[in-house]
Design a protein around this motif. Structure first.
Motif, PDB file in Angstrom:
ATOM      1  N   THR A  75     -15.618   5.828  32.817  1.00 53.11           N
ATOM      2  CA  THR A  75     -17.096   5.521  32.762  1.00 53.11           C
ATOM      3  C   THR A  75     -17.360   5.032  31.467  1.00 53.11           C
ATOM      4  N   LEU A  76     -16.956   5.458  30.416  1.00 49.71           N
ATOM      5  CA  LEU A  76     -17.205   4.796  29.088  1.00 49.71           C
ATOM      6  C   LEU A  76     -16.341   3.693  28.704  1.00 49.71           C
ATOM      7  N   GLU A  92     -17.685   0.750  30.835  1.00 52.86           N
ATOM      8  CA  GLU A  92     -18.952   0.347  30.311  1.00 52.86           C
ATOM      9  C   GLU A  92     -18.858  -0.525  29.050  1.00 52.86           C
ATOM     10  N   GLN A  93     -18.018   0.045  28.080  1.00 55.15           N
ATOM     11  CA  GLN A  93     -17.806  -0.617  26.469  1.00 55.15           C
ATOM     12  C   GLN A  93     -16.636  -1.016  26.037  1.00 55.15           C
ATOM     13  N   THR A 118     -15.123   2.774  22.425  1.00 57.50           N
ATOM     14  CA  THR A 118     -15.161   4.258  23.028  1.00 57.50           C
ATOM     15  C   THR A 118     -14.748   5.005  22.120  1.00 57.50           C
ATOM     16  N   ALA A 152     -14.863   2.376  39.062  1.00 59.53           N
ATOM     17  CA  ALA A 152     -14.900   2.266  37.559  1.00 59.53           C
ATOM     18  C   ALA A 152     -13.489   2.317  37.085  1.00 59.53           C
TER      19      ALA A 152
END
Length: 202
Positions: A21-22, A25-26, A31, A107
């Motif tokens: 997920t992280l 996202e980024q 991360t 994801a």
């Protein structure tokens, strides 16, 4: 599996879910292990107890995720064979299984597809191995279809298998990102028509 192994696998699964997920996202570089631990609800030391580094965690995440996809494709083919279905029906069931997987793990799928295009990563060799495991399941069904006369012996099996897997991945990501109003049945029906060669109208 004993209780300790079960607990460790449950912890690893939590870390995989937090990391995917992280990173989706980024990005991988941005991360941190601290963020992964916090998102997973564990101590930072727990991450390093299970994985030597963030890179190893990501490699194992790829193995875990593609392993789940491969298992779902294989199960779809096996269940079709057990019912006495054709190899084309098995491929159709595998398309459905792929869509269900991507709907459940969007994801991870985004991350996997993005990483396929990057060639300078430490985990490139791992990615190639796990990709081939997934594609090989489709190749096996295609070979069986050619052998029993159901499919043309002129098809290029490795390219056709890669094309089918790619079709499902890209179509499903497009569905997830831009066409969420459609049901999984709509997407499956469209890909099924492609599989059966019913697009030209002839």
């Amino acid at each position: 599996m004993d209780t300790q192994s079960s607990r460790r696998q449950a912890t690893r699964t939590k870390l995989y879910e937090a990391a995917v997920t992280l990173i989706a996202e980024q990005g991988f570089s941005a991360t941190t292990v601290d963020e992964i631990a916090e998102r997973a609800g564990v101590a930072k030391g727990t991450v390093y107890y299970n994985f030597k580094s963030k890179t190893e965690l990501f490699e194992e995440l790829l193995r875990h995720g593609v392993g789940l996809l491969t298992a779902s494709l294989r199960a779809a083919a096996d269940e079709t064979a057990a019912r006495g279905g054709t190899r084309v029906q098995a491929l159709d069931a595998m398309i459905r299984a792929g869509l269900v997987f991507i709907d459940r793990y969007p994801a991870f799928t985004q991350l996997y597809v993005a990483e396929l295009w990057r060639t300078n990563r430490a985990w490139q060799s791992t990615l190639l191995v796990v990709r081939q495991e997934a594609v090989a399941v489709v190749e096996t069904v295609l070979r069986e279809g050619v052998a029993n006369g159901e499919l043309s012996d002129e098809i290029d099996i490795p390219l056709t298998a890669a094309a089918l897997v790619g079709m499902v991945l890209v179509a499903a990501l497009d569905w997830q990102a831009f066409q969420r109003e459609r049901s999984i049945d709509d997407v499956h029906a469209a890909l099924s028509r492609l599989l059966h060669g019913r697009v030209s109208g002839r």
